[in-house]
Design a protein around this motif. Sequence first.
Motif, PDB file in Angstrom:
ATOM      1  N   ALA A   1       0.763  -1.215  -0.012  1.00  0.00           N
ATOM      2  CA  ALA A   1      -0.055   0.015   0.018  1.00  0.00           C
ATOM      3  C   ALA A   1       0.956   1.266   0.093  1.00  0.00           C
ATOM      4  CB  ALA A   1      -0.905  -0.046   1.171  1.00  0.00           C
ATOM      5  N   THR A   2       1.989   1.278   0.674  1.00  0.00           N
ATOM      6  CA  THR A   2       2.827   2.382   0.590  1.00  0.00           C
ATOM      7  C   THR A   2       3.367   2.614  -0.822  1.00  0.00           C
ATOM      8  OG1 THR A   2       3.732   1.967   3.023  1.00  0.00           O
ATOM      9  CG2 THR A   2       5.184   3.314   1.653  1.00  0.00           C
ATOM     10  N   SER A   3       3.872   1.477  -1.442  1.00  0.00           N
ATOM     11  CA  SER A   3       4.433   1.727  -2.789  1.00  0.00           C
ATOM     12  C   SER A   3       3.392   2.216  -3.672  1.00  0.00           C
ATOM     13  CB  SER A   3       4.905   0.316  -3.533  1.00  0.00           C
ATOM     14  OG  SER A   3       5.857  -0.140  -2.529  1.00  0.00           O
ATOM     15  N   TYR A   4       2.211   1.705  -3.643  1.00  0.00           N
ATOM     16  CA  TYR A   4       0.807   1.968  -4.547  1.00  0.00           C
ATOM     17  C   TYR A   4       0.791   3.566  -4.296  1.00  0.00           C
ATOM     18  CZ  TYR A   4      -3.765   1.886  -6.463  1.00  0.00           C
ATOM     19  OH  TYR A   4      -4.881   2.114  -6.904  1.00  0.00           O
ATOM     20  N   THR A   5       0.572   4.009  -3.030  1.00  0.00           N
ATOM     21  CA  THR A   5       0.255   5.406  -2.911  1.00  0.00           C
ATOM     22  C   THR A   5       1.513   6.420  -3.220  1.00  0.00           C
ATOM     23  OG1 THR A   5      -0.728   4.427  -0.738  1.00  0.00           O
ATOM     24  CG2 THR A   5      -0.498   6.833  -0.860  1.00  0.00           C
TER      25      THR A   5
ATOM     26  N   GLY B   1      16.413   4.551  -0.246  1.00  0.00           N
ATOM     27  CA  GLY B   1      17.260   3.948   0.635  1.00  0.00           C
ATOM     28  C   GLY B   1      16.978   2.404   0.236  1.00  0.00           C
ATOM     29  N   GLN B   2      18.180   1.699   0.455  1.00  0.00           N
ATOM     30  CA  GLN B   2      17.890   0.278   0.218  1.00  0.00           C
ATOM     31  C   GLN B   2      16.985  -0.457   1.312  1.00  0.00           C
ATOM     32  OE1 GLN B   2      18.994  -2.017  -1.594  1.00  0.00           O
ATOM     33  NE2 GLN B   2      19.034  -3.995  -0.289  1.00  0.00           N
ATOM     34  N   GLU B   3      16.770   0.060   2.417  1.00  0.00           N
ATOM     35  CA  GLU B   3      15.838  -0.838   3.455  1.00  0.00           C
ATOM     36  C   GLU B   3      15.758   0.586   4.500  1.00  0.00           C
ATOM     37  OE1 GLU B   3      17.122  -4.089   5.296  1.00  0.00           O
ATOM     38  OE2 GLU B   3      19.038  -3.402   5.700  1.00  0.00           O
ATOM     39  N   SER B   4      14.521   0.255   5.288  1.00  0.00           N
ATOM     40  CA  SER B   4      14.424   1.216   6.627  1.00  0.00           C
ATOM     41  C   SER B   4      14.937   0.492   7.677  1.00  0.00           C
ATOM     42  CB  SER B   4      13.026   1.710   6.491  1.00  0.00           C
ATOM     43  OG  SER B   4      12.317   0.390   7.064  1.00  0.00           O
ATOM     44  N   ILE B   5      15.158   1.301   8.635  1.00  0.00           N
ATOM     45  CA  ILE B   5      15.755   0.699   9.851  1.00  0.00           C
ATOM     46  C   ILE B   5      14.443   0.083  10.753  1.00  0.00           C
ATOM     47  CG2 ILE B   5      17.959   1.774   9.992  1.00  0.00           C
ATOM     48  CD1 ILE B   5      16.833   3.647  12.232  1.00  0.00           C
TER      49      ILE B   5
ATOM     50  N   GLN C   1      11.408  -3.604   0.372  1.00  0.00           N
ATOM     51  CA  GLN C   1      10.347  -3.849  -0.838  1.00  0.00           C
ATOM     52  C   GLN C   1      10.134  -2.450  -1.546  1.00  0.00           C
ATOM     53  OE1 GLN C   1       7.399  -5.746   1.378  1.00  0.00           O
ATOM     54  NE2 GLN C   1       8.448  -7.766   1.421  1.00  0.00           N
ATOM     55  N   VAL C   2      10.328  -1.512  -0.477  1.00  0.00           N
ATOM     56  CA  VAL C   2       9.357  -0.288  -1.377  1.00  0.00           C
ATOM     57  C   VAL C   2       9.865   0.233  -2.914  1.00  0.00           C
ATOM     58  CG1 VAL C   2       8.806   2.090  -0.881  1.00  0.00           C
ATOM     59  CG2 VAL C   2       8.241   0.403   0.723  1.00  0.00           C
ATOM     60  N   GLY C   3      11.248   0.183  -2.745  1.00  0.00           N
ATOM     61  CA  GLY C   3      11.768   0.596  -4.074  1.00  0.00           C
ATOM     62  C   GLY C   3      11.541  -0.173  -5.092  1.00  0.00           C
ATOM     63  N   PRO C   4      12.073  -1.666  -5.087  1.00  0.00           N
ATOM     64  CA  PRO C   4      11.489  -2.400  -6.104  1.00  0.00           C
ATOM     65  C   PRO C   4      10.180  -2.465  -6.682  1.00  0.00           C
ATOM     66  CG  PRO C   4      13.054  -3.543  -4.733  1.00  0.00           C
ATOM     67  CD  PRO C   4      12.541  -2.197  -4.022  1.00  0.00           C
ATOM     68  N   GLU C   5       9.158  -2.497  -5.653  1.00  0.00           N
ATOM     69  CA  GLU C   5       7.817  -2.531  -5.850  1.00  0.00           C
ATOM     70  C   GLU C   5       7.427  -1.281  -6.745  1.00  0.00           C
ATOM     71  OE1 GLU C   5       6.128  -4.865  -1.836  1.00  0.00           O
ATOM     72  OE2 GLU C   5       5.947  -2.495  -1.990  1.00  0.00           O
ATOM     73  N   MET C   6       7.904  -0.196  -6.145  1.00  0.00           N
ATOM     74  CA  MET C   6       7.650   0.980  -6.971  1.00  0.00           C
ATOM     75  C   MET C   6       7.978   1.204  -8.389  1.00  0.00           C
ATOM     76  SD  MET C   6       8.525   4.144  -4.294  1.00  0.00           S
ATOM     77  CE  MET C   6       8.616   5.202  -5.415  1.00  0.00           C
TER      78      MET C   6
ATOM     79  N   CYS D   1      14.506   5.684 -14.439  1.00  0.00           N
ATOM     80  CA  CYS D   1      14.917   4.202 -13.571  1.00  0.00           C
ATOM     81  C   CYS D   1      14.706   4.655 -12.167  1.00  0.00           C
ATOM     82  CB  CYS D   1      16.479   3.701 -13.987  1.00  0.00           C
ATOM     83  SG  CYS D   1      17.462   4.942 -13.613  1.00  0.00           S
ATOM     84  N   LEU D   2      15.006   3.522 -11.203  1.00  0.00           N
ATOM     85  CA  LEU D   2      15.092   3.531 -10.131  1.00  0.00           C
ATOM     86  C   LEU D   2      16.205   2.777  -9.278  1.00  0.00           C
ATOM     87  CD1 LEU D   2      12.002   3.531  -7.627  1.00  0.00           C
ATOM     88  CD2 LEU D   2      14.011   2.217  -6.987  1.00  0.00           C
ATOM     89  N   ILE D   3      16.933   3.681  -8.421  1.00  0.00           N
ATOM     90  CA  ILE D   3      17.846   2.928  -7.731  1.00  0.00           C
ATOM     91  C   ILE D   3      17.917   3.036  -6.273  1.00  0.00           C
ATOM     92  CG2 ILE D   3      20.426   3.577  -7.301  1.00  0.00           C
ATOM     93  CD1 ILE D   3      20.576   4.860  -9.960  1.00  0.00           C
TER      94      ILE D   3
END
Length: 263
Positions: free
Chosen positions: A96-100, A117-121, A127-132, A174-176
């Motif tokens: 839902a975060t990525s979708y929004t 960022g690669q991931e959150s702490i 997941q959010v970057g690749p999902e987006m 693109c996304l990094i």
Amino acid sequence: MRFLVCIKQVVDASKMEVDPATGRLKRNNANSIMNPLDLHALEAAFELRDQVGGTVSVITMGPPQAEAVLRQAASMGADELYLVTDRAFGGADTLATSYTLVHAIQTLKPFDVILCGQESIDSNTAQVGPEMAGMLGIPNVSHAIGNLSINGNVITVKRQMNDGAEVVEMKTPCLITTGKELNKPRYPSIKGLLAKDTAEIHRITSADIEADPARLGIKGSPTQVRKVRPVKPMKKENLKISGKTAEESAAILAEALHKIQVI
Ligand SMILES: Cc1cc2nc3c(=O)[nH]c(=O)nc-3n(C[C@H](O)[C@H](O)[C@H](O)COP(=O)(O)OP(=O)(O)OC[C@H]3O[C@@H](n4cnc5c(N)ncnc54)[C@H](O)[C@@H]3O)c2cc1C
């Protein structure tokens, strides 16, 4: 070129507390910071802007107090600030975060490079970057660790793999997602510190995006926290799995994991 950095306000790992009744993290301004890896995503965007010119925008989805991380980004040199905030977005899982975020981004002028960022702490899913990227239909490199440069519409970057690293080229848009090895985040400038409190923050609410309301917030989240419990320190024990077939070995392993409450 237009660069966009997704930043998340997270709870400082040293001050993390879970509400036992709801299983949610207790969040407030005193215990919140910008996700540390997002500082590296921001720095990467600034370095790309230094190379080819353009603007760096930042976006965060969160409660109104998440404005603090946008202002921090402004003090470091971000040009445009977007706060995606609405009660309807509350309790979102990564999907839902990525979708929004994607639907909020689609209301803006297109971006050439999106950085996360690669991931959150505080949730650490990465997941959010690749999902987006998947939802936007653009290529994605995860865990960038060096060699970042841009030439025309081609980005070069070194990424961390399980068994080594490789340098890849990818076309924009693109996304990094960035690792901490990529760069050393800059300090805020005096000019930035003076300007951050009056920098304009553009708010994006559910009324501004063309999204399916059923896919937002807690309603649109297939993963939900059912229970949170402290993890007991584990005792080390050797287990030799000697099933006659792969299925038998898998069953022995599953039973052992159940016993120590891993699954
Ligand atoms: C099973 C499960 C249940 C959850 N339940 C709840 C809950 O009930 N209530 C709750 O508040 N949270 C909950 N969370 C946390 C929430 O889902 C995450 O905060 C959110 O989806 C982002 O995921 P992440 O932190 O793992 O991001 P990651 O994918 O690890 O983050 C990578 C990068 O994505 C970007 N990013 C991530 N989130 C944002 C954001 N909000 N805005 C801008 N950029 C962002 C940042 O660049 C970040 O560095 C839950 C998480 C999980 C896994």
